[in-house]
Motif scaffolding. Structure first.
Motif, PDB file in Angstrom:
ATOM      1  N   ARG A 135       0.850  -0.987  -0.118  1.00 30.09           N
ATOM      2  CA  ARG A 135       0.104  -0.168   0.079  1.00 30.09           C
ATOM      3  C   ARG A 135       0.981   1.143  -0.162  1.00 30.09           C
ATOM      4  NH1 ARG A 135      -4.633  -2.411   4.044  1.00 30.09           N
ATOM      5  NH2 ARG A 135      -5.948  -3.288   2.446  1.00 30.09           N
ATOM      6  N   LYS A 136       2.103   1.192   0.491  1.00 30.51           N
ATOM      7  CA  LYS A 136       3.068   2.086   0.583  1.00 30.51           C
ATOM      8  C   LYS A 136       3.679   2.760  -0.864  1.00 30.51           C
ATOM      9  CE  LYS A 136       4.312   1.529   5.357  1.00 30.51           C
ATOM     10  NZ  LYS A 136       5.269   1.266   6.258  1.00 30.51           N
ATOM     11  N   VAL A 137       3.554   1.816  -1.675  1.00 33.29           N
ATOM     12  CA  VAL A 137       3.959   1.643  -2.945  1.00 33.29           C
ATOM     13  C   VAL A 137       2.921   2.382  -3.727  1.00 33.29           C
ATOM     14  CG1 VAL A 137       4.995   0.474  -4.842  1.00 33.29           C
ATOM     15  CG2 VAL A 137       5.365  -0.290  -2.702  1.00 33.29           C
ATOM     16  N   VAL A 178     -14.807  13.050  -7.920  1.00 33.58           N
ATOM     17  CA  VAL A 178     -14.834  11.611  -8.334  1.00 33.58           C
ATOM     18  C   VAL A 178     -13.663  10.864  -7.305  1.00 33.58           C
ATOM     19  CG1 VAL A 178     -15.966  11.654 -10.748  1.00 33.58           C
ATOM     20  CG2 VAL A 178     -13.368  11.761 -10.231  1.00 33.58           C
ATOM     21  N   ARG A 179     -14.007   9.924  -7.065  1.00 35.60           N
ATOM     22  CA  ARG A 179     -13.036   8.832  -6.494  1.00 35.60           C
ATOM     23  C   ARG A 179     -12.477   8.241  -7.781  1.00 35.60           C
ATOM     24  NH1 ARG A 179     -11.801   6.751  -0.776  1.00 35.60           N
ATOM     25  NH2 ARG A 179     -11.508   9.208  -0.919  1.00 35.60           N
ATOM     26  N   VAL A 180     -11.154   7.965  -7.560  1.00 39.74           N
ATOM     27  CA  VAL A 180     -10.205   7.495  -8.852  1.00 39.74           C
ATOM     28  C   VAL A 180      -9.511   6.256  -8.220  1.00 39.74           C
ATOM     29  CG1 VAL A 180      -8.771   7.773 -10.549  1.00 39.74           C
ATOM     30  CG2 VAL A 180     -10.284   9.604 -10.076  1.00 39.74           C
ATOM     31  N   THR A 181      -9.466   5.031  -8.932  1.00 44.40           N
ATOM     32  CA  THR A 181      -8.664   4.070  -8.200  1.00 44.40           C
ATOM     33  C   THR A 181      -7.495   3.763  -9.234  1.00 44.40           C
ATOM     34  OG1 THR A 181     -10.683   2.765  -7.658  1.00 44.40           O
ATOM     35  CG2 THR A 181      -8.603   1.419  -8.082  1.00 44.40           C
ATOM     36  N   LEU A 182      -6.164   4.112  -8.534  1.00 43.24           N
ATOM     37  CA  LEU A 182      -4.973   3.962  -9.328  1.00 43.24           C
ATOM     38  C   LEU A 182      -4.698   2.570  -9.492  1.00 43.24           C
ATOM     39  CD1 LEU A 182      -3.091   6.702  -7.019  1.00 43.24           C
ATOM     40  CD2 LEU A 182      -4.484   6.852  -9.438  1.00 43.24           C
ATOM     41  N   GLY A 222      -4.498  -0.089  -6.780  1.00 44.93           N
ATOM     42  CA  GLY A 222      -5.579  -0.056  -5.943  1.00 44.93           C
ATOM     43  C   GLY A 222      -6.085   0.735  -4.953  1.00 44.93           C
ATOM     44  N   HIS A 223      -5.240   1.708  -4.779  1.00 42.44           N
ATOM     45  CA  HIS A 223      -5.377   3.088  -3.813  1.00 42.44           C
ATOM     46  C   HIS A 223      -6.142   4.057  -4.749  1.00 42.44           C
ATOM     47  CE1 HIS A 223      -4.030   5.854  -0.870  1.00 42.44           C
ATOM     48  NE2 HIS A 223      -3.838   6.758  -1.876  1.00 42.44           N
ATOM     49  N   GLN A 224      -6.933   4.496  -3.739  1.00 41.92           N
ATOM     50  CA  GLN A 224      -8.076   5.195  -4.422  1.00 41.92           C
ATOM     51  C   GLN A 224      -7.871   6.751  -3.912  1.00 41.92           C
ATOM     52  OE1 GLN A 224     -12.118   3.856  -2.883  1.00 41.92           O
ATOM     53  NE2 GLN A 224     -12.074   2.504  -4.837  1.00 41.92           N
ATOM     54  N   VAL A 225      -7.887   7.775  -4.711  1.00 42.83           N
ATOM     55  CA  VAL A 225      -7.866   9.138  -4.371  1.00 42.83           C
ATOM     56  C   VAL A 225      -9.008  10.002  -4.768  1.00 42.83           C
ATOM     57  CG1 VAL A 225      -5.335   9.240  -4.488  1.00 42.83           C
ATOM     58  CG2 VAL A 225      -6.491   9.659  -6.524  1.00 42.83           C
ATOM     59  N   ASP A 226      -9.229  10.945  -4.446  1.00 46.18           N
ATOM     60  CA  ASP A 226     -10.169  12.078  -4.757  1.00 46.18           C
ATOM     61  C   ASP A 226      -9.688  12.973  -5.773  1.00 46.18           C
ATOM     62  OD1 ASP A 226     -12.199  10.720  -3.321  1.00 46.18           O
ATOM     63  OD2 ASP A 226     -11.468  12.173  -1.413  1.00 46.18           O
ATOM     64  N   MET A 227     -10.485  13.077  -7.149  1.00 50.09           N
ATOM     65  CA  MET A 227      -9.992  13.984  -8.204  1.00 50.09           C
ATOM     66  C   MET A 227     -11.063  14.824  -8.498  1.00 50.09           C
ATOM     67  SD  MET A 227      -7.371  11.663 -10.525  1.00 50.09           S
ATOM     68  CE  MET A 227      -5.437  12.206  -9.906  1.00 50.09           C
ATOM     69  N   VAL A 228     -10.941  15.697  -9.366  1.00 49.83           N
ATOM     70  CA  VAL A 228     -12.025  16.558 -10.185  1.00 49.83           C
ATOM     71  C   VAL A 228     -12.012  16.158 -11.801  1.00 49.83           C
ATOM     72  CG1 VAL A 228     -12.711  18.903 -10.659  1.00 49.83           C
ATOM     73  CG2 VAL A 228     -11.655  18.369  -8.710  1.00 49.83           C
TER      74      VAL A 228
END
Length: 172
Positions: free
Chosen positions: A34-36, A77-81, A84-90
């Protein structure tokens, strides 16, 4: 019977301890993964030139917000990289991911480059050629196995995608 129960309990306790140890080890590995960061948003520079990424896994283009651009009509929107990590974007109404950090480098999805924009992509022996039947070839450089083009050109391609989507919406 008491002896058998005692042995069975000892055996079960050892199995549970072994399972707990294995689970703890797997959790440690998962925490490390998860840190990667698979997608690192940073400057891609080579010999003084800033580049954007041609990404085979991207589903939407990404660019920095333009000076004075009104992002109030954009959707959060919530984006899955890729990791598998998810981040919020516009995301703009036209499906373009926008980052407020002006230093972020653009990402152009290869699927849109070949599909909507009509470029022909060939990847052979570690190098990539990207050519348009009328506009000619893009200058593609490979860095750590990733195809990159000059930032200015990447932004032009994203603009073409935005304009193309607008025209499609206006037509029907």
């Amino acid at each position: 019977t008491k002896m058998l129960k005692g042995l069975t309990m000892q055996s079960n306790e050892k199995e549970q301890k072994g399972r707990q140890d294995r689970l703890a080890a797997m959790q440690d590995q998962l925490d490390e993964l998860r840190k990667v960061k698979v997608l690192k948003i940073s400057k891609m520079e080579r010999e003084g030139t800033v580049y954007g990424l041609l990404d085979s896994g991207a589903t939407h283009p990404m660019r920095a917000a333009r000076p004075g651009e009104d992002l109030s009509m954009c959707e959060n929107v919530r984006v899955t990289l890729a990791d598998g990590h998810q981040v919020d974007m516009v995301m703009t109404p036209k499906g373009i991911m926008v980052i407020e950090d002006g230093n972020v480098e653009p990402i152009v999805p290869m699927s849109m480059l070949a599909g909507e924009l009509g470029y022909v992509i060939t990847w052979k022996e570690g190098s990539m050629k990207v050519e348009h039947p009328k506009k000619g070839a893009l200058k593609v450089v490979m860095r750590n196995g990733c195809p990159q083009i000059p930032k200015k050109k990447a932004l032009q391609l994203i603009q073409e995608l935005e304009e193309g989507k607008r025209m499609k919406k206006e037509r029907g």
